[in-house]
Design an enzyme around this catalytic site. Structure first.
Site, PDB file in Angstrom:
ATOM      1  N   HIS A 100       1.173  -0.908  -0.159  1.00 38.90           N
ATOM      2  CA  HIS A 100       0.557   0.250   0.012  1.00 38.90           C
ATOM      3  C   HIS A 100       0.590   1.098  -0.322  1.00 38.90           C
ATOM      4  O   HIS A 100       1.440   1.702   1.371  1.00 38.90           O
ATOM      5  CB  HIS A 100      -1.050  -0.265   1.217  1.00 38.90           C
ATOM      6  CG  HIS A 100      -1.883  -1.584   1.778  1.00 38.90           C
ATOM      7  ND1 HIS A 100      -3.215  -1.472   0.475  1.00 38.90           N
ATOM      8  CD2 HIS A 100      -1.445  -2.469   1.651  1.00 38.90           C
ATOM      9  CE1 HIS A 100      -3.794  -3.031   1.163  1.00 38.90           C
ATOM     10  NE2 HIS A 100      -2.409  -3.320   1.380  1.00 38.90           N
ATOM     11  N   ARG A 101       0.845   1.835  -0.895  1.00 38.32           N
ATOM     12  CA  ARG A 101       2.266   2.746  -1.827  1.00 38.32           C
ATOM     13  C   ARG A 101       1.841   4.242  -1.002  1.00 38.32           C
ATOM     14  O   ARG A 101       2.690   5.091  -1.500  1.00 38.32           O
ATOM     15  CB  ARG A 101       2.641   2.435  -2.920  1.00 38.32           C
ATOM     16  CG  ARG A 101       3.545   1.335  -3.271  1.00 38.32           C
ATOM     17  CD  ARG A 101       3.931   1.500  -4.218  1.00 38.32           C
ATOM     18  NE  ARG A 101       2.865   0.714  -6.040  1.00 38.32           N
ATOM     19  CZ  ARG A 101       2.592  -0.265  -5.993  1.00 38.32           C
ATOM     20  NH1 ARG A 101       2.348  -1.320  -4.856  1.00 38.32           N
ATOM     21  NH2 ARG A 101       1.595  -0.210  -7.019  1.00 38.32           N
ATOM     22  N   GLU A 107      11.636   2.446   9.176  1.00 39.61           N
ATOM     23  CA  GLU A 107      11.985   1.323   9.243  1.00 39.61           C
ATOM     24  C   GLU A 107      12.989   1.198  10.632  1.00 39.61           C
ATOM     25  O   GLU A 107      13.499   2.097  10.469  1.00 39.61           O
ATOM     26  CB  GLU A 107      12.113  -0.279   8.219  1.00 39.61           C
ATOM     27  CG  GLU A 107      11.515  -1.498   8.257  1.00 39.61           C
ATOM     28  CD  GLU A 107      11.662  -2.126   7.606  1.00 39.61           C
ATOM     29  OE1 GLU A 107      11.891  -3.366   7.885  1.00 39.61           O
ATOM     30  OE2 GLU A 107      12.126  -1.785   5.969  1.00 39.61           O
ATOM     31  N   ASP A 195      -3.306   8.446   5.625  1.00 40.95           N
ATOM     32  CA  ASP A 195      -4.590   9.002   5.409  1.00 40.95           C
ATOM     33  C   ASP A 195      -6.311   8.390   4.980  1.00 40.95           C
ATOM     34  O   ASP A 195      -5.895   6.898   5.276  1.00 40.95           O
ATOM     35  CB  ASP A 195      -4.844  10.162   4.927  1.00 40.95           C
ATOM     36  CG  ASP A 195      -4.657   9.873   3.398  1.00 40.95           C
ATOM     37  OD1 ASP A 195      -6.114   8.992   2.884  1.00 40.95           O
ATOM     38  OD2 ASP A 195      -4.351  10.057   2.394  1.00 40.95           O
ATOM     39  N   ARG A 206      -7.419  -5.927   3.410  1.00 40.86           N
ATOM     40  CA  ARG A 206      -6.539  -6.765   4.563  1.00 40.86           C
ATOM     41  C   ARG A 206      -7.763  -7.223   5.886  1.00 40.86           C
ATOM     42  O   ARG A 206      -6.943  -7.417   6.561  1.00 40.86           O
ATOM     43  CB  ARG A 206      -5.402  -5.507   5.124  1.00 40.86           C
ATOM     44  CG  ARG A 206      -4.764  -5.291   4.410  1.00 40.86           C
ATOM     45  CD  ARG A 206      -3.555  -6.738   3.269  1.00 40.86           C
ATOM     46  NE  ARG A 206      -2.997  -6.357   2.632  1.00 40.86           N
ATOM     47  CZ  ARG A 206      -2.405  -6.918   1.617  1.00 40.86           C
ATOM     48  NH1 ARG A 206      -2.700  -8.521   1.519  1.00 40.86           N
ATOM     49  NH2 ARG A 206      -1.452  -6.493   0.780  1.00 40.86           N
TER      50      ARG A 206
END
Length: 240
Positions: A100-101, A107, A195, A206
């Protein structure tokens, strides 16, 4: 003397109550809402900008407007709400997560720090077979005897990989190179911001029954936080 923090921005009481709560996933994973911007009202106010208004008559008018926006797929106002999570998850789940870019993330780096011995191992009653016809899905759970052997093999592989990793570090190999032996079961950690419009799209995928169980469990916790913090938005999403 007690210092009181005040703000002039709109807040969500439900989201405020969720801030800093750490939810466990499996035995080592975690989900935590660490920050947010905007409440239900932020969506309604953004939508009313189209005709040069900001506030509705009452909360019910906001609820009706948010529902109408979602029904008609006028989703730009939902982008006015932003949520930021801290997630600890196995790398193989992370790979699906970052598909989901539309999110922003940072990270945990195994170049800067040494990897901890944190690895995913499925529960004994959740070792699944390959689906007979669907190449990307699991099938039925395997039997107890087979499951025990699977758990032992995975645990052994994790331990062996970490032992080699530590040996490489002891030999003076750079952290950025020693990490190549770490498996996909290794836990990493991210700060992940998205957002509301794109987060709801993420959840629609998901939370689906055919999503992999491990990422679905993260999505369920995220969805529960959204439900508590943005009840009007969640109501519109869930009932359409």
């Amino acid at each position: 003397m007690t210092n009181k923090s005040t703000t002039r921005r709109s807040i969500s009481e439900g989201a405020e109550n969720e801030l800093g709560k750490v939810y466990s996933v499996h035995d080592k994973g975690e989900v935590e809402l660490v920050d947010y911007l905007g409440d239900d009202r932020a969506v309604a106010r953004a939508a009313r900008t189209s005709y040069q208004r900001s506030d509705g008559a009452n909360k019910e008018s906001d609820r009706k407007l948010i529902r109408r926006l979602w029904v008609d797929r006028h989703t730009a106002p939902f982008e006015m709400v932003q949520l930021t999570f801290r997630l600890r998850l196995p790398i193989f789940v992370m790979r699906q997560h970052v598909r989901h870019r539309t999110a922003s993330l940072n990270e945990w780096s195994f170049r800067y720090t040494e990897c901890r011995e944190l690895f995913f191992v499925p529960d004994l009653d959740d070792v699944r077979s390959q689906h007979a016809t669907n190449k990307q899905m699991s099938g039925d759970n395997l039997t107890g005897e087979v499951s025990s052997k699977v758990i032992s093999l995975i645990d052994s592989a994790n331990h062996h990989s970490y032992t080699v990793y530590k040996q490489l570090l002891d030999l003076g190999v750079a952290r950025e190179q020693a990490r190549v032996v770490l498996p996909l079961s290794t836990y990493t950690q991210i700060v992940w911001s998205m957002d509301m419009r794109n987060l709801l799209h993420y959840l629609s995928l998901r939370l689906a029954p055919d999503a992999q169980k491990e990422i679905r469990e993260y999505a369920e916790l995220i969805a529960n936080i959204v439900k508590k913090g943005w009840p009007m938005i969640w109501e519109a999403y869930e009932n359409v």
